[in-house]
Write an enzyme that holds these catalytic residues in place. Structure first.
Site, short mmCIF file in Angstrom:
data_model
loop_
_atom_site.label_atom_id
_atom_site.label_comp_id
_atom_site.label_asym_id
_atom_site.label_seq_id
_atom_site.Cartn_x
_atom_site.Cartn_y
_atom_site.Cartn_z
N LEU A 1 0.83 -1.21 0.00
CA LEU A 1 0.00 0.00 0.00
C LEU A 1 0.87 1.26 0.00
CD1 LEU A 1 -2.81 1.28 0.17
CD2 LEU A 1 -2.65 1.12 2.67
N ASP A 2 0.65 2.12 -1.01
CA ASP A 2 1.34 3.41 -1.12
C ASP A 2 2.86 3.28 -1.03
OD1 ASP A 2 -1.00 4.83 -1.45
OD2 ASP A 2 -1.28 5.17 0.70
N ALA A 3 3.39 2.17 -1.52
CA ALA A 3 4.83 1.93 -1.41
C ALA A 3 5.45 1.53 -2.74
CB ALA A 3 5.09 0.85 -0.36
#
Length: 326
Positions: free
Chosen positions: A269-271
């Site tokens: 996630l968001d990485a």
């Protein structure tokens, strides 16, 4: 250092060959004029392969031997990684170097250097990228993308907009989409059903997806089923300010620097690998309204720049979770 000097020397020599080749487009002794330039077409080529001596020379020779001229080139050879990246912009005469032949010529170089990636794009001849935009309730990034497309700032065709938020008929977004014939798909989601199968069916014919503040997490199954790149945008207040209303959290905490990050979507996630980041200072003079306005402006600018860079072949994967952005 010796390898770097050899690379620069080879590159300069290769550019000299390419520049001299431009004279072959004219009669002997005739200078290049505006009419000659008007008949030429702009091309872009990116290359990613294991590093070895002579790559730049061969790339330049490929363009020069077909009467092309290199306008600019970027090379990145990371230290101790044995990998080579390049991006070249060039002009050429399509009558002397047909588009299909160009693909064949660069394919030979791909095989010659065992390249992981060799992509050529001729914006005036190749179809525009087909994209779908996913959005939730917030409109600012979606509206900016639509206006960027309308003004010709983005070399894409927006095939549809998909949202888990319903927009009533007379809103700005719906009026814009109807005026330009872009379908709007409202797919209400629940925790149990994210409508991913429906989304996948709608986006199969796209080249990549853009998440314009789409507030749903895409599963690994969806990412594997789509199999192409997805570009996301989020505010730069993570990870300190999570959950609901992060701007107010940050404002109440008195932060002095805000930002936005655009990245590829992965199962983490968001990485995913970062494409673009932007920052701006805020101060005690900002109220919550101006704070949010600055944050949303950053998100819009960051997302549209990332999409534009991607379409211009400026973004290449680097290592496991990085990018080279030329």
């Amino acid at each position: 250092m010796m390898a770097t000097r050899k690379l620069c020397l080879s590159f300069n020599r290769a550019l000299g060959v390419a520049n001299r080749s431009l004279k072959s487009l004219n009669s002997p002794g005739e200078s290049l004029d505006s009419r000659t330039y008007a008949s030429l077409t702009h091309g872009i080529h990116v290359f990613h392969c294991p590093d070895e001596v002579g790559i730049v020379a061969k790339l330049s020779e490929c363009i020069a031997s077909n009467g092309g001229n290199i306008l600019g080139a970027d090379v990145f050879v990371p230290e101790n990684k044995n990998v080579f990246y390049s991006r070249s912009e060039f002009i050429f005469d399509p009558l002397k170097w047909p588009r299909a032949q160009m693909d064949e010529d660069f394919l030979k170089l791909l095989k010659r250097f065992n390249a992981m990636r060799s992509v050529v794009r001729v914006p005036l001849l190749d179809p525009k990228y087909k994209i779908a935009v996913l959005a939730s309730k917030q409109d600012h990034c979606l509206v900016d993308l639509l206006h960027g497309w309308q003004e010709g700032r983005l070399p894409v065709d927006i095939t549809r907009v998909i949202s888990n938020h319903e927009r009533v008929p007379n809103t700005h977004v719906i009026r814009f989409l109807e005026r330009h014939g872009i379908p709007y798909h409202y797919l209400p989601t629940t925790k149990e059903n994210k409508r991913e199968d429906d989304i996948l069916e709608l986006v199969r014919d796209t080249d990549f997806l853009v998440l314009a503040r789409y507030m749903q997490i895409l599963s690994g199954k969806f990412l594997r089923g789509y199999g192409k790149d997805i570009i996301n945008i989020h505010h730069g207040l993570l990870p300190s300010f999570k959950g609901g209303n992060p701007s107010k959290q940050a404002f109440d905490s008195g932060v002095k620097l805000i930002g936005a990050t655009s990245h590829f979507v992965t199962e983490r996630l968001d990485a995913g690998p970062i494409i673009e980041q932007m920052v701006e200072r805020v101060s005690h003079r900002d109220n919550l309204h101006s704070f949010v306005h600055k944050s949303e402006n950053l998100e819009k600018q960051c997302l549209i720049k990332a999409v534009k860079s991607y379409c211009e072949l400026r973004v290449l994967p680097y290592e496991q979770n990085k990018t080279v952005v030329f």
